[in-house]
Design a protein around this motif. Sequence first.
Motif, short mmCIF file in Angstrom:
data_model
loop_
_atom_site.label_atom_id
_atom_site.label_comp_id
_atom_site.label_asym_id
_atom_site.label_seq_id
_atom_site.Cartn_x
_atom_site.Cartn_y
_atom_site.Cartn_z
N TYR A 167 5.73 -3.55 2.79
CA TYR A 167 5.35 -2.73 3.58
C TYR A 167 6.00 -1.20 3.13
O TYR A 167 5.11 -0.24 3.24
N LEU A 168 7.10 -1.31 3.00
CA LEU A 168 7.96 0.02 2.57
C LEU A 168 7.42 0.49 1.37
O LEU A 168 7.32 1.98 1.09
N ILE A 169 7.32 -0.14 0.28
CA ILE A 169 6.86 0.20 -1.02
C ILE A 169 5.24 0.68 -0.81
O ILE A 169 4.93 1.82 -1.50
N ALA A 170 4.38 -0.17 -0.07
CA ALA A 170 3.01 0.35 0.08
C ALA A 170 2.77 1.59 0.61
O ALA A 170 2.03 2.50 0.43
N SER A 171 3.60 1.79 1.80
CA SER A 171 3.52 2.99 2.88
C SER A 171 4.06 4.11 2.04
O SER A 171 4.04 5.16 2.87
N ASN A 172 4.90 4.07 1.32
CA ASN A 172 5.69 5.19 0.84
C ASN A 172 5.68 5.78 -0.70
O ASN A 172 5.44 6.83 -0.80
N VAL A 173 5.27 4.69 -1.27
CA VAL A 173 5.13 4.93 -2.96
C VAL A 173 3.74 4.68 -3.47
O VAL A 173 3.12 5.66 -4.19
N GLY A 174 2.98 3.52 -2.94
CA GLY A 174 1.56 3.25 -3.58
C GLY A 174 1.80 2.62 -4.61
O GLY A 174 2.53 2.10 -5.13
N HIS A 175 0.63 2.90 -5.57
CA HIS A 175 0.31 2.13 -6.74
C HIS A 175 1.62 2.79 -7.74
O HIS A 175 2.21 3.83 -7.89
N GLY A 176 1.97 1.57 -8.34
CA GLY A 176 3.39 1.74 -9.36
C GLY A 176 4.49 1.81 -8.59
O GLY A 176 5.58 2.25 -9.31
#
Length: 187
Positions: free
Chosen positions: A87-96
């Motif tokens: 969740y943290l990666i998808a909601s803050n950074v997105g692709h890559g």
Amino acid sequence: MINFSLVVRYELWNMGLPKLNWEEYIREWLKCSNRRANEVLLNDSEVISEEELGRVSLALGKSKEDLLLLDPLHDLNARMLILNLNYLIASNVGHGGKQIVAKRLGVEPGTVSRWLSGTRTPSREDLTEIAKCFSVDLTLDLTVTPLFLSYHYFGYLEMQQWLKQKSDTINRELLVSLFPALRRLLE
């Protein structure tokens, strides 16, 4: 006593509904105001009326008894850290995101991949750095707290989407009155 707010957020998440639309679903299901929908989503000790319980039960296709017995934390316990990290990666950074996060944390991208798959667990120090990286309250334990179900925490990309949604629906008078302050803040 049931944490009905958590149960509702869990069900919305489990249905794959974007967090930014949760308020809209609650408003529709309960036939209530934005304020009440937010109360239901935000307040972990919220008391819900029998009528509201019935409406949520109907909307979800679950019995009232099943909703009252649901324990999302028990169901998610073993996967909590993995779900939070994803969740943290998808909601803050997105692709890559894995590569970006690895670089920020000073670890290899493969290490982040192993954390996300559950084949390796981040150390306490890594968890602290992850929390700092994503501006998460350092008192929260990502192995226990379902941040991905929180209606208090929004990742950077979610914040951007929220602002866009709200700016599209704001009435003219309010926008005119807020614009000078927004302009100063955003410049």
